[in-house]
Design an enzyme around this catalytic site. Structure first.
Site, PDB file in Angstrom:
ATOM      1  N   GLY A 289     -18.944 -27.462  10.468  1.00  0.00           N
ATOM      2  CA  GLY A 289     -19.964 -26.910  10.432  1.00  0.00           C
ATOM      3  C   GLY A 289     -21.261 -27.083  11.507  1.00  0.00           C
TER       4      GLY A 289
ATOM      5  N   HIS B 124     -26.037 -34.891  16.719  1.00  0.00           N
ATOM      6  CA  HIS B 124     -27.106 -35.126  16.075  1.00  0.00           C
ATOM      7  C   HIS B 124     -26.931 -35.618  14.547  1.00  0.00           C
ATOM      8  CE1 HIS B 124     -26.168 -30.847  15.718  1.00  0.00           C
ATOM      9  NE2 HIS B 124     -26.516 -30.967  14.241  1.00  0.00           N
TER      10      HIS B 124
ATOM     11  N   ASP C 229     -36.362 -31.073  11.159  1.00  0.00           N
ATOM     12  CA  ASP C 229     -35.438 -29.684  11.392  1.00  0.00           C
ATOM     13  C   ASP C 229     -36.415 -28.449  11.266  1.00  0.00           C
ATOM     14  OD1 ASP C 229     -31.958 -29.471  10.952  1.00  0.00           O
ATOM     15  OD2 ASP C 229     -33.343 -27.685  10.568  1.00  0.00           O
TER      16      ASP C 229
ATOM     17  N   HIS D  63     -24.458 -30.616  20.563  1.00  0.00           N
ATOM     18  CA  HIS D  63     -25.157 -31.885  20.902  1.00  0.00           C
ATOM     19  C   HIS D  63     -25.378 -32.581  19.864  1.00  0.00           C
ATOM     20  CE1 HIS D  63     -28.327 -33.913  23.780  1.00  0.00           C
ATOM     21  NE2 HIS D  63     -28.058 -34.706  22.763  1.00  0.00           N
TER      22      HIS D  63
END
Ligand code: AMP
Length: 112
Positions: free
Chosen positions: A91, A98, A31, A96
């Site tokens: 949130g 994940h 991330d 897409h």
């Protein structure tokens, strides 16, 4: 591939990422704004906006890889957390599917 989807572009290599795992169906990459010492995202290569749109097969495939990816990142033994933010109230900022895999420290709960 969905147009203007950043995770589609990462999954097909159009945008660089720090990948920690890849196979024919999914990628896992670090991330950009880690919320824990270990924070990677497991992302299917086929576009699905969220868990409600994804096939059970791809969800099962990604979940089946969690143990291997967690072990490769050194968090399998002490534990980790999986998070799937879904929709606006959930949130989710990138539309897409994940799975966040977070670990490397004792995580607080609840998350809000
Ligand atoms: P969510 O809020 O559940 O949709 O999570 C989206 C995550 O994607 C956030 O944790 C972001 O930091 C992360 N993110 C957004 N763009 C990128 C990128 N280009 N590379 C890696 N992570 C990203």
């Amino acid at each position: 591939m969905a147009e203007d989807c950043i995770f589609c572009k990462i999954a097909n290599g159009e945008i660089p990422s720090n990948k920690v795992y890849e196979d024919d169906k999914m990628v896992a990459f670090k991330d950009l704004a880690p919320a824990a010492p270990v924070h990677v995202l497991l992302v299917p290569k086929a576009h699905a906006k969220d868990i409600t749109e994804a096939s059970p097969e791809i969800v099962a495939h990604m979940m089946g890889k969690v143990k291997e990816i967690a072990a490769s990142l050194g968090v399998a033994e002490n534990g980790f957390r999986l998070v799937i933010n879904t929709g606006d109230d959930g949130g989710q900022t990138v539309k897409h599917l994940h799975i966040h895999l977070l670990g490397g420290k004792a995580l607080g709960w609840p998350p809000c």
